[in-house]
Write a protein that holds these residues in place. Structure first.
Motif, PDB file in Angstrom:
ATOM      1  N   LYS A  41       0.886  -1.319  -0.044  1.00  0.00           N
ATOM      2  CA  LYS A  41      -0.086   0.058  -0.144  1.00  0.00           C
ATOM      3  C   LYS A  41       0.799   1.557   0.165  1.00  0.00           C
ATOM      4  CE  LYS A  41      -3.769   2.227   0.341  1.00  0.00           C
ATOM      5  NZ  LYS A  41      -4.930   2.015  -0.624  1.00  0.00           N
ATOM      6  N   PHE A  42       1.453   1.437  -1.283  1.00  0.00           N
ATOM      7  CA  PHE A  42       2.406   2.647  -1.360  1.00  0.00           C
ATOM      8  C   PHE A  42       1.822   3.881  -1.081  1.00  0.00           C
ATOM      9  CE2 PHE A  42       5.358   5.130  -3.710  1.00  0.00           C
ATOM     10  CZ  PHE A  42       6.373   5.054  -3.487  1.00  0.00           C
ATOM     11  N   ILE A  43       2.819   4.518  -0.204  1.00  0.00           N
ATOM     12  CA  ILE A  43       2.582   5.961   0.271  1.00  0.00           C
ATOM     13  C   ILE A  43       3.708   6.835  -0.332  1.00  0.00           C
ATOM     14  CG2 ILE A  43       2.046   7.616   1.775  1.00  0.00           C
ATOM     15  CD1 ILE A  43       0.521   5.352   3.388  1.00  0.00           C
ATOM     16  N   PRO A  44       3.562   7.654  -1.130  1.00  0.00           N
ATOM     17  CA  PRO A  44       4.962   8.365  -1.678  1.00  0.00           C
ATOM     18  C   PRO A  44       5.542   9.175  -0.794  1.00  0.00           C
ATOM     19  CG  PRO A  44       3.157   8.605  -3.278  1.00  0.00           C
ATOM     20  CD  PRO A  44       2.513   8.179  -2.004  1.00  0.00           C
ATOM     21  N   ALA A  45       4.960   9.831   0.405  1.00  0.00           N
ATOM     22  CA  ALA A  45       5.475  10.616   1.318  1.00  0.00           C
ATOM     23  C   ALA A  45       6.469   9.764   2.082  1.00  0.00           C
ATOM     24  CB  ALA A  45       4.412  11.176   2.095  1.00  0.00           C
ATOM     25  N   LYS A  46       6.307   8.471   2.287  1.00  0.00           N
ATOM     26  CA  LYS A  46       7.376   7.547   3.047  1.00  0.00           C
ATOM     27  C   LYS A  46       8.508   7.320   2.309  1.00  0.00           C
ATOM     28  CE  LYS A  46       3.528   5.725   6.000  1.00  0.00           C
ATOM     29  NZ  LYS A  46       3.014   4.590   6.626  1.00  0.00           N
ATOM     30  N   GLY A  47       8.501   7.453   0.855  1.00  0.00           N
ATOM     31  CA  GLY A  47       9.594   7.110   0.082  1.00  0.00           C
ATOM     32  C   GLY A  47       9.650   5.563  -0.269  1.00  0.00           C
ATOM     33  N   PHE A  48      10.517   5.365  -1.039  1.00  0.00           N
ATOM     34  CA  PHE A  48      10.783   3.950  -1.687  1.00  0.00           C
ATOM     35  C   PHE A  48      11.212   3.049  -0.447  1.00  0.00           C
ATOM     36  CE2 PHE A  48      10.747   6.041  -5.620  1.00  0.00           C
ATOM     37  CZ  PHE A  48      10.096   5.210  -6.462  1.00  0.00           C
ATOM     38  N   PHE A  49      12.127   3.455   0.472  1.00  0.00           N
ATOM     39  CA  PHE A  49      12.640   2.697   1.527  1.00  0.00           C
ATOM     40  C   PHE A  49      12.012   2.926   2.833  1.00  0.00           C
ATOM     41  CE2 PHE A  49      16.032   3.594  -1.732  1.00  0.00           C
ATOM     42  CZ  PHE A  49      16.202   2.170  -2.193  1.00  0.00           C
ATOM     43  N   LEU A 256      -4.848   2.412 -18.908  1.00  0.00           N
ATOM     44  CA  LEU A 256      -5.391   2.226 -17.464  1.00  0.00           C
ATOM     45  C   LEU A 256      -4.277   2.233 -16.333  1.00  0.00           C
ATOM     46  CD1 LEU A 256      -7.698   0.985 -16.042  1.00  0.00           C
ATOM     47  CD2 LEU A 256      -6.628  -1.325 -16.256  1.00  0.00           C
ATOM     48  N   VAL A 257      -2.995   2.050 -16.779  1.00  0.00           N
ATOM     49  CA  VAL A 257      -2.071   2.215 -15.679  1.00  0.00           C
ATOM     50  C   VAL A 257      -1.883   3.636 -15.370  1.00  0.00           C
ATOM     51  CG1 VAL A 257       0.690   1.863 -15.446  1.00  0.00           C
ATOM     52  CG2 VAL A 257      -0.767   0.067 -16.034  1.00  0.00           C
ATOM     53  N   TYR A 258      -1.890   4.549 -16.661  1.00  0.00           N
ATOM     54  CA  TYR A 258      -1.473   6.024 -16.650  1.00  0.00           C
ATOM     55  C   TYR A 258      -2.571   6.674 -15.632  1.00  0.00           C
ATOM     56  CZ  TYR A 258      -2.185  10.687 -18.388  1.00  0.00           C
ATOM     57  OH  TYR A 258      -1.988  12.040 -18.390  1.00  0.00           O
ATOM     58  N   ARG A 259      -3.930   6.022 -15.868  1.00  0.00           N
ATOM     59  CA  ARG A 259      -4.957   6.654 -14.951  1.00  0.00           C
ATOM     60  C   ARG A 259      -4.902   6.349 -13.824  1.00  0.00           C
ATOM     61  NH1 ARG A 259      -8.242   4.965 -19.227  1.00  0.00           N
ATOM     62  NH2 ARG A 259      -9.589   3.726 -17.885  1.00  0.00           N
ATOM     63  N   LEU A 260      -4.641   5.156 -13.426  1.00  0.00           N
ATOM     64  CA  LEU A 260      -4.536   4.920 -11.992  1.00  0.00           C
ATOM     65  C   LEU A 260      -3.401   5.258 -11.295  1.00  0.00           C
ATOM     66  CD1 LEU A 260      -5.534   0.684 -12.648  1.00  0.00           C
ATOM     67  CD2 LEU A 260      -6.921   2.566 -11.412  1.00  0.00           C
ATOM     68  N   GLY A 261      -2.268   5.138 -11.869  1.00  0.00           N
ATOM     69  CA  GLY A 261      -0.997   5.568 -11.237  1.00  0.00           C
ATOM     70  C   GLY A 261      -0.810   6.998 -11.090  1.00  0.00           C
ATOM     71  N   LEU A 262      -0.875   7.826 -12.230  1.00  0.00           N
ATOM     72  CA  LEU A 262      -0.755   9.417 -12.189  1.00  0.00           C
ATOM     73  C   LEU A 262      -1.658  10.322 -12.145  1.00  0.00           C
ATOM     74  CD1 LEU A 262       1.576   9.594 -15.244  1.00  0.00           C
ATOM     75  CD2 LEU A 262       2.412   9.266 -12.860  1.00  0.00           C
ATOM     76  N   GLN A 263      -3.095   9.841 -12.630  1.00  0.00           N
ATOM     77  CA  GLN A 263      -4.173  10.730 -12.327  1.00  0.00           C
ATOM     78  C   GLN A 263      -4.755  10.325 -10.921  1.00  0.00           C
ATOM     79  OE1 GLN A 263      -6.804  10.295 -15.723  1.00  0.00           O
ATOM     80  NE2 GLN A 263      -5.409  11.557 -16.963  1.00  0.00           N
ATOM     81  N   GLN A 264      -5.086   8.819 -10.376  1.00  0.00           N
ATOM     82  CA  GLN A 264      -5.555   8.549  -9.377  1.00  0.00           C
ATOM     83  C   GLN A 264      -4.782   8.102  -8.104  1.00  0.00           C
ATOM     84  OE1 GLN A 264      -8.726   5.328 -10.103  1.00  0.00           O
ATOM     85  NE2 GLN A 264      -9.233   6.366 -12.214  1.00  0.00           N
ATOM     86  N   ALA A 265      -3.549   8.293  -8.492  1.00  0.00           N
ATOM     87  CA  ALA A 265      -2.288   7.986  -7.410  1.00  0.00           C
ATOM     88  C   ALA A 265      -2.446   6.532  -6.529  1.00  0.00           C
ATOM     89  CB  ALA A 265      -2.532   9.268  -6.434  1.00  0.00           C
ATOM     90  N   GLN A 266      -3.076   5.675  -7.516  1.00  0.00           N
ATOM     91  CA  GLN A 266      -3.033   4.199  -7.084  1.00  0.00           C
ATOM     92  C   GLN A 266      -1.913   3.459  -7.472  1.00  0.00           C
ATOM     93  OE1 GLN A 266      -7.023   2.068  -6.939  1.00  0.00           O
ATOM     94  NE2 GLN A 266      -7.697   3.934  -7.963  1.00  0.00           N
ATOM     95  N   TYR A 267      -0.684   3.962  -6.703  1.00  0.00           N
ATOM     96  CA  TYR A 267       0.649   3.584  -7.434  1.00  0.00           C
ATOM     97  C   TYR A 267       1.141   1.965  -7.405  1.00  0.00           C
ATOM     98  CZ  TYR A 267       1.426   8.498  -6.799  1.00  0.00           C
ATOM     99  OH  TYR A 267       1.240   9.829  -7.218  1.00  0.00           O
TER     100      TYR A 267
END
Length: 301
Positions: A41-49, A256-267
């Motif tokens: 459940k990736f949250i960008p604010a926490k970073g990759f590590f 679909l990946v573009y909309r989920l990942g970049l537009q809806q932030a479901q990385y």
């Protein structure tokens, strides 16, 4: 055996491939390390590590529960397979026709004209196609009107959109593939044609029994390489030409990946889709290579 002289002589050649190797490393190999996001459940604010929450196969389960996922898979395979088939048949046909031209000036001029669209991005060609295919003022619909036909909304109709993508993609890329097949034609021994003429073969029989078998290896190579793109229906093309009204027939895995990942932030979900696509593409190209080796005795390595 280690030969410093040979290595030093080839240093310029190694330096020439260095930029290409760096591009492949940066954009193809290093990103593989990020595939673990598909299981988080990736949250960008926490970073990759950072302390991300692992959720196992939940992203894949969510993906399979999407209402349109099987329609997206069908659109992807349908458009990609049509592009692959047309991308093989059309260049071979054009190469055979160009090979029959004896006027070298005309032959080179045609090669240049059909090759030019390959250098244009889909940003440019997308704008051109929007104008040409417009139902109100496009050249294509104006031509149809001369025959008393109603205007067709090529980029807004679910019936026409997939075929418009295939035809426009072939128009852009068949010139490059044609040159590849023309190069293969130059490797055919002229004595084979002379022998076939002595045996009474006409032009069609020469093409069928001499030319096409002589091109067999390059055709097999192009088919094997294209099968790796069976789930790659052309993101850059479709994202510049599609709209919400053609999602039913034009939405593919990459969009679909573009909309989920970049537009809806479901990385995590977007990464899961990309990982699924990569695995399936790897299986397809491995199977194609094995079949080419068994059926045509063809090896890339």
């Amino acid at each position: 055996m280690f030969k410093p002289r040979v290595i030093s002589r080839n240093i310029p050649l190694h330096l020439m491939i260095l930029p290409g190797l760096l591009l492949v490393l940066v954009f193809s190999y290093i990103p593989i390390a990020g595939t673990y996001i598909a299981f988080q459940k990736f949250i960008p604010a926490k970073g990759f590590f950072g302390d991300q929450r692992w959720i196992g196969w939940d992203n894949f389960s969510y993906l399979l529960e999407l209402p349109d996922i099987f329609g997206v898979l069908w659109n992807t395979v349908f458009i990609a397979v049509m592009k692959m088939a047309a991308g093989i048949i059309v260049p071979i046909t054009i190469a055979l026709l160009l090979n029959e031209l004896r006027n070298q000036a005309v032959k080179r001029s045609v090669q240049t004209l059909i090759y030019l669209p390959h250098f244009l991005s889909w940003i440019i060609l997308g704008g051109v196609l929007v104008d040409i295919l417009s139902p109100s003022y496009g050249l294509v619909n104006q031509a149809l009107g001369l025959f008393g036909l109603k205007p067709v909304f090529f980029l807004g109709s679910n019936d026409w959109f997939p075929y418009t993508m295939v035809i426009s993609d072939v128009w852009k890329e068949f010139g490059f593939a044609t040159i590849v097949y023309l190069a293969a034609l130059t490797g055919i021994d002229p004595q084979q044609y002379e022998a076939s003429i002595i045996d009474g073969a006409n032009r069609w029989e020469q093409t069928w029994h001499v030319t096409l078998p002589g091109m067999r290896m390059i055709i097999v190579l192009m088919v094997v390489l294209s099968l790796g793109n069976v789930l790659n229906a052309g993101f850059d093309q479709i994202v510049n030409l599609y709209s919400a009204q053609v999602y039913q027939s034009g939405d593919i895995i990459d969009t679909l990946v573009y909309r989920l990942g970049l537009q809806q932030a479901q990385y995590g979900v977007a990464t899961a889709v990309g990982l699924f696509k990569s695995v399936v593409s790897f299986l397809f190209i491995s199977t194609a290579y094995y079949a080419a080796y068994k059926l045509a005795d063809y090896r890339i390595f």
